[in-house]
Each structure stands twice: as C-alpha cells, then as structure tokens.
Design a protein around this motif. Structure first.
Motif, PDB file in Angstrom:
ATOM      1  N   LEU A  83       0.839  -1.220   0.000  1.00 51.07           N
ATOM      2  CA  LEU A  83       0.000   0.000   0.000  1.00 51.07           C
ATOM      3  C   LEU A  83       0.868   1.261   0.000  1.00 51.07           C
ATOM      4  O   LEU A  83       0.529   2.245  -0.668  1.00 51.07           O
ATOM      5  CB  LEU A  83      -0.925   0.029   1.219  1.00 51.07           C
ATOM      6  N   THR A  84       1.981   1.224   0.736  1.00 52.50           N
ATOM      7  CA  THR A  84       2.842   2.420   0.757  1.00 52.50           C
ATOM      8  C   THR A  84       3.474   2.636  -0.619  1.00 52.50           C
ATOM      9  O   THR A  84       3.679   3.772  -1.030  1.00 52.50           O
ATOM     10  CB  THR A  84       3.965   2.320   1.814  1.00 52.50           C
ATOM     11  N   GLU A  85       3.735   1.528  -1.318  1.00 49.44           N
ATOM     12  CA  GLU A  85       4.358   1.641  -2.646  1.00 49.44           C
ATOM     13  C   GLU A  85       3.337   1.939  -3.739  1.00 49.44           C
ATOM     14  O   GLU A  85       3.685   2.510  -4.772  1.00 49.44           O
ATOM     15  CB  GLU A  85       5.093   0.330  -2.979  1.00 49.44           C
ATOM     16  N   MET A  86       2.092   1.503  -3.524  1.00 49.41           N
ATOM     17  CA  MET A  86       1.036   1.699  -4.548  1.00 49.41           C
ATOM     18  C   MET A  86      -0.160   2.371  -3.875  1.00 49.41           C
ATOM     19  O   MET A  86      -1.182   1.732  -3.579  1.00 49.41           O
ATOM     20  CB  MET A  86       0.617   0.345  -5.132  1.00 49.41           C
ATOM     21  N   PRO A  87      -0.046   3.711  -3.610  1.00 51.95           N
ATOM     22  CA  PRO A  87      -1.032   4.402  -2.790  1.00 51.95           C
ATOM     23  C   PRO A  87      -2.454   4.394  -3.357  1.00 51.95           C
ATOM     24  O   PRO A  87      -3.406   4.642  -2.627  1.00 51.95           O
ATOM     25  CB  PRO A  87      -0.485   5.827  -2.686  1.00 51.95           C
ATOM     26  N   ARG A  88      -2.601   4.090  -4.635  1.00 48.18           N
ATOM     27  CA  ARG A  88      -3.954   4.034  -5.214  1.00 48.18           C
ATOM     28  C   ARG A  88      -4.821   2.998  -4.477  1.00 48.18           C
ATOM     29  O   ARG A  88      -6.028   3.173  -4.322  1.00 48.18           O
ATOM     30  CB  ARG A  88      -3.858   3.675  -6.700  1.00 48.18           C
ATOM     31  N   PHE A  89      -4.168   1.936  -3.976  1.00 52.80           N
ATOM     32  CA  PHE A  89      -4.916   0.917  -3.232  1.00 52.80           C
ATOM     33  C   PHE A  89      -5.281   1.413  -1.835  1.00 52.80           C
ATOM     34  O   PHE A  89      -6.068   0.784  -1.145  1.00 52.80           O
ATOM     35  CB  PHE A  89      -4.086  -0.377  -3.117  1.00 52.80           C
ATOM     36  N   ASN A  90      -4.647   2.524  -1.427  1.00 50.41           N
ATOM     37  CA  ASN A  90      -4.924   3.074  -0.095  1.00 50.41           C
ATOM     38  C   ASN A  90      -5.796   4.323  -0.229  1.00 50.41           C
ATOM     39  O   ASN A  90      -5.690   5.263   0.562  1.00 50.41           O
ATOM     40  CB  ASN A  90      -3.598   3.425   0.592  1.00 50.41           C
ATOM     41  N   SER A  91      -6.644   4.322  -1.245  1.00 47.85           N
ATOM     42  CA  SER A  91      -7.477   5.502  -1.508  1.00 47.85           C
ATOM     43  C   SER A  91      -8.954   5.123  -1.505  1.00 47.85           C
ATOM     44  O   SER A  91      -9.300   3.943  -1.431  1.00 47.85           O
ATOM     45  CB  SER A  91      -7.102   6.098  -2.871  1.00 47.85           C
ATOM     46  N   SER A  92      -9.792   6.159  -1.570  1.00 45.80           N
ATOM     47  CA  SER A  92     -11.231   5.972  -1.788  1.00 45.80           C
ATOM     48  C   SER A  92     -11.660   6.965  -2.857  1.00 45.80           C
ATOM     49  O   SER A  92     -11.094   8.064  -2.949  1.00 45.80           O
ATOM     50  CB  SER A  92     -12.019   6.260  -0.505  1.00 45.80           C
ATOM     51  N   LEU A  93     -12.665   6.570  -3.619  1.00 48.20           N
ATOM     52  CA  LEU A  93     -13.190   7.475  -4.639  1.00 48.20           C
ATOM     53  C   LEU A  93     -13.988   8.584  -3.942  1.00 48.20           C
ATOM     54  O   LEU A  93     -14.797   8.288  -3.053  1.00 48.20           O
ATOM     55  CB  LEU A  93     -14.116   6.649  -5.553  1.00 48.20           C
ATOM     56  N   ALA A  94     -13.734   9.840  -4.320  1.00 45.90           N
ATOM     57  CA  ALA A  94     -14.516  10.946  -3.747  1.00 45.90           C
ATOM     58  C   ALA A  94     -15.987  10.742  -4.119  1.00 45.90           C
ATOM     59  O   ALA A  94     -16.279  10.188  -5.188  1.00 45.90           O
ATOM     60  CB  ALA A  94     -14.006  12.277  -4.296  1.00 45.90           C
ATOM     61  N   PRO A  95     -16.921  11.202  -3.249  1.00 53.77           N
ATOM     62  CA  PRO A  95     -18.350  10.965  -3.527  1.00 53.77           C
ATOM     63  C   PRO A  95     -18.795  11.451  -4.904  1.00 53.77           C
ATOM     64  O   PRO A  95     -19.657  10.841  -5.521  1.00 53.77           O
ATOM     65  CB  PRO A  95     -19.055  11.736  -2.406  1.00 53.77           C
ATOM     66  N   GLY A  97     -17.093  11.258  -7.518  1.00 52.90           N
ATOM     67  CA  GLY A  97     -16.484  10.377  -8.522  1.00 52.90           C
ATOM     68  C   GLY A  97     -15.389  11.044  -9.335  1.00 52.90           C
ATOM     69  O   GLY A  97     -14.882  10.462 -10.296  1.00 52.90           O
ATOM     70  N   ASN A  98     -14.983  12.272  -8.955  1.00 49.70           N
ATOM     71  CA  ASN A  98     -14.020  13.018  -9.776  1.00 49.70           C
ATOM     72  C   ASN A  98     -12.607  13.040  -9.211  1.00 49.70           C
ATOM     73  O   ASN A  98     -11.719  13.661  -9.795  1.00 49.70           O
ATOM     74  CB  ASN A  98     -14.493  14.469  -9.947  1.00 49.70           C
ATOM     75  N   ALA A  99     -12.402  12.433  -8.061  1.00 54.47           N
ATOM     76  CA  ALA A  99     -11.064  12.490  -7.443  1.00 54.47           C
ATOM     77  C   ALA A  99     -10.880  11.288  -6.528  1.00 54.47           C
ATOM     78  O   ALA A  99     -11.847  10.595  -6.190  1.00 54.47           O
ATOM     79  CB  ALA A  99     -10.934  13.792  -6.628  1.00 54.47           C
ATOM     80  N   LEU A 100      -9.632  11.081  -6.164  1.00 57.69           N
ATOM     81  CA  LEU A 100      -9.334  10.048  -5.176  1.00 57.69           C
ATOM     82  C   LEU A 100      -8.927  10.711  -3.869  1.00 57.69           C
ATOM     83  O   LEU A 100      -8.198  11.716  -3.884  1.00 57.69           O
ATOM     84  CB  LEU A 100      -8.170   9.169  -5.647  1.00 57.69           C
ATOM     85  N   ILE A 101      -9.402  10.184  -2.763  1.00 61.55           N
ATOM     86  CA  ILE A 101      -8.929  10.633  -1.455  1.00 61.55           C
ATOM     87  C   ILE A 101      -7.867   9.617  -1.040  1.00 61.55           C
ATOM     88  O   ILE A 101      -8.196   8.457  -0.741  1.00 61.55           O
ATOM     89  CB  ILE A 101     -10.075  10.639  -0.412  1.00 61.55           C
ATOM     90  N   VAL A 102      -6.614  10.054  -1.082  1.00 60.49           N
ATOM     91  CA  VAL A 102      -5.516   9.124  -0.784  1.00 60.49           C
ATOM     92  C   VAL A 102      -5.155   9.244   0.693  1.00 60.49           C
ATOM     93  O   VAL A 102      -4.870  10.337   1.182  1.00 60.49           O
ATOM     94  CB  VAL A 102      -4.289   9.422  -1.671  1.00 60.49           C
ATOM     95  N   LYS A 103      -5.179   8.104   1.379  1.00 60.13           N
ATOM     96  CA  LYS A 103      -4.905   8.131   2.827  1.00 60.13           C
ATOM     97  C   LYS A 103      -3.413   7.984   3.084  1.00 60.13           C
ATOM     98  O   LYS A 103      -2.740   7.212   2.379  1.00 60.13           O
ATOM     99  CB  LYS A 103      -5.676   7.007   3.524  1.00 60.13           C
ATOM    100  N   GLU A 104      -2.946   8.704   4.089  1.00 57.45           N
ATOM    101  CA  GLU A 104      -1.529   8.614   4.434  1.00 57.45           C
ATOM    102  C   GLU A 104      -1.354   7.877   5.748  1.00 57.45           C
ATOM    103  O   GLU A 104      -0.363   8.051   6.447  1.00 57.45           O
ATOM    104  CB  GLU A 104      -0.920  10.015   4.445  1.00 57.45           C
ATOM    105  N   TYR A 105      -2.354   7.098   6.117  1.00 53.42           N
ATOM    106  CA  TYR A 105      -2.259   6.199   7.263  1.00 53.42           C
ATOM    107  C   TYR A 105      -2.599   4.801   6.750  1.00 53.42           C
ATOM    108  O   TYR A 105      -3.178   4.660   5.671  1.00 53.42           O
ATOM    109  CB  TYR A 105      -3.223   6.634   8.380  1.00 53.42           C
ATOM    110  N   TYR A 106      -2.203   3.792   7.515  1.00 49.37           N
ATOM    111  CA  TYR A 106      -2.324   2.416   7.026  1.00 49.37           C
ATOM    112  C   TYR A 106      -3.050   1.561   8.055  1.00 49.37           C
ATOM    113  O   TYR A 106      -2.441   1.035   8.989  1.00 49.37           O
ATOM    114  CB  TYR A 106      -0.926   1.849   6.708  1.00 49.37           C
ATOM    115  N   ASN A 107      -4.369   1.498   7.915  1.00 50.45           N
ATOM    116  CA  ASN A 107      -5.205   0.703   8.808  1.00 50.45           C
ATOM    117  C   ASN A 107      -5.781  -0.467   8.001  1.00 50.45           C
ATOM    118  O   ASN A 107      -6.356  -0.246   6.934  1.00 50.45           O
ATOM    119  CB  ASN A 107      -6.366   1.540   9.341  1.00 50.45           C
ATOM    120  N   ILE A 108      -5.624  -1.673   8.529  1.00 52.78           N
ATOM    121  CA  ILE A 108      -6.054  -2.844   7.762  1.00 52.78           C
ATOM    122  C   ILE A 108      -7.164  -3.588   8.507  1.00 52.78           C
ATOM    123  O   ILE A 108      -6.983  -3.978   9.671  1.00 52.78           O
ATOM    124  CB  ILE A 108      -4.863  -3.797   7.510  1.00 52.78           C
TER     125      ILE A 108
END
Ligand code: CAO
Length: 242
Positions: A83-95, A97-108
């Motif tokens: 996830l730290t190397e591929m932050p897209r997997f640590n994101s959520s789609l903005a409501p 649908g036009n952007a990604l909210i990329v998280k800088e914390y790692y909760n699994i």
C-alpha cells in the motif's frame, strides 16, 4: 432491479424461520450495497510460502515470544508495504467520482467469523507495528469480536481489508470489496504442490490469494503488480525488513 419474487416454500415441505442477528442484517445490507455499487474484478495468484512457513513454525516452537504467529500478520505487514508503494490501493473514490482521497495512514481490516456473523475489526497504523504487534492485535480483536466486546472505534477507519479463510479450507474465492475501500485480499488454504525448480519437481507450500478491486480506481495492470509485489515480499520475507 426487480426484487426476487416471493416463494411460499411450505408448498414443497416443512420450513422454519430463523431471524438474522443484528450484525448479519447490517453486513447483509452493506455487502449488497458494495456488490451493486462497485464494478468488481478479481486477480488471482499463488505465493510460495515454504520458507516463511518454516520460519513461522520455528518461531512458535522456540517460544521466544508470547504471541503465537499465524500467516495472517505477515500478510497484513506485506499488504501495508505494498500500500505504501502503490497508494492508489490506499485511496477511496470521492463521492462526486471526480477524485481520489488518498490516505496517508495504514489501517487494515481483518474479517473475523463470529457466531453473530462477519465482523471486520481494524488493525490501526500497521506501518508503525512489527509482525508480532500485528499478531497480538489480530488475536485480541478476534477474541473481542467473538465475545461481542468490540468497541465501535475498533470497527472504523479501515483502508484495505483481508479476509482469510486459510484456517478453514478452499482453493480460491472472490471477496467483495469493503466500500469505501477499493480493494480486498482473500486468502485461501495453503497446500503442498509440485513446483518445477532448478531442473526438478520440488514439494512447495503454495498459498492461493485473490485480490478483488474496484475497477473504477484500479486497473488490471496495477492489480497484477500488487499481487506480484506481495508474492515477492512473502517469498523472501527479508524484503519486509527493508
Ligand atoms: N493456509 C493454511 N493454514 C492456515 C492458513 C492458510 N492460509 N491460515 C491459517 N492457517 C492455520 C493457522 O496456521 C492455524 O494452524 P496452527 O494452529 O496449526 O498454527 C489454523 O489455521 C487456525 O488459524 P486461525 O484461523 O486461528 O488464525 P488466523 O490468524 O489464520 O485467522 C481469523 C484469524 C480471525 C482471520 C480467522 O480465525 C477467521 O475468523 N477467519 C474467517 C474470516 C472470514 O469469515 N472471512 C469471510 C469473509 S466473507 O464472508
């Protein structure tokens, strides 16, 4: 979508009604929403965990640490590294649908099977924890979940989920993405398989994994890169130290 027509099953034989638990009702609605909202694709892979399993077993046998190690905490740690190397997997789609909210914390989130239904407690700030710390958290959360003693906070803030059916069985399954996350890793039971290595067949312990992802956010190439990197980290777990 047209609902499935009601059927009077009692026309065909005896039936009884069993009420769903509160947790089963909540997760059934949530999973239905996730299934309908997310265009799912699942990427499969197989990871050779022969050496990692030998190490895991030897650590448990030596008894140097109080915490029992299963494969799960190694998976949590390796996933966090990817996830730290591929932050897209640590994101959520903005409501919108036009952007990604990329998280800088790692909760699994870790799926736990309980009598009351499926619960997903969240191991927080995995990047700051050792594999042993993660193992202790997973064990504590699984116990609390099964005792119905999880605090609401323990169920919030997940970035990515892991669903491990490895202790039970099966060769593969396709997990449903736990929205608003964008991917989930399903883990099945490891088994010995003959692998062609250095000019001969070798018995190797192979772990089947399945990465389901939201195809609006992740494409197939990135998903294949995710599982390939995960495989590399677990096949030579010294990479987890780097
Ligand atoms: N392959 C082979 N063996 C495995 C394995 C795998 N992938 N994963 C675990 N095992 C083994 C463990 O090593 C352990 O064996 P030993 O006692 O000999 O060491 C045994 O299976 C039991 O493990 P466990 O289930 O107690 O521990 P875990 O850390 O692997 O998993 C937990 C913990 C909480 C994730 C698990 O108990 C659980 O609840 N899984 C179900 C999750 C679920 O319901 N998913 C579906 C969601 S969608 O409906």
């Amino acid at each position: 979508i047209e609902p499935i027509p009601e059927v009077d099953f009692s026309r065909f034989g005896n039936v009884r009604r069993e009420e769903l638990s509160r947790i089963q009702k909540i997760s059934s609605q949530h999973l239905h929403r996730c299934w309908l909202n997310i265009p799912h694709v699942t990427q499969f892979d197989e990871i050779d965990i022969t050496e990692l399993e030998d190490f895991r077993k030897s650590v448990n046998k030596e008894g140097t640490y109080d915490t029992k190690l299963t494969m799960l905490p190694f998976l949590v740690k390796a996933v966090q590294k990817v996830l730290t190397e591929m932050p897209r997997f640590n994101s959520s789609l903005a409501p919108d649908g036009n952007a990604l909210i990329v998280k800088e914390y790692y909760n699994i989130g870790v799926a736990v099977d309980t009598d009351q239904g499926l619960m997903v407690p969240v191991v927080k700030n995995v990047d700051t924890k050792s594999v042993l710390n993660i193992a202790a958290d997973c064990m504590q959360y699984a116990q609390q979940a099964r005792a119905g003693k999880l605090k609401p906070d323990a169920l919030q803030g997940s970035c990515f989920s892991i669903s491990s059916l490895g202790g039970i069985g099966g060769t593969q399954f396709t997990p449903i993405v736990n929205a608003p996350e964008v991917a989930i890793l399903g883990v099945s039971k490891a088994s010995i398989k003959p692998i062609w290595q250095d000019g001969e067949w070798q018995p190797r312990l192979i772990l089947p994994v399945a990465l389901s992802y939201d195809h609006r956010v992740v494409d197939g190439v990135l998903a294949a890169k995710f599982t390939t990197r995960l495989k590399q980290l677990l096949e030579d777990s010294r990479h987890l130290l780097l």
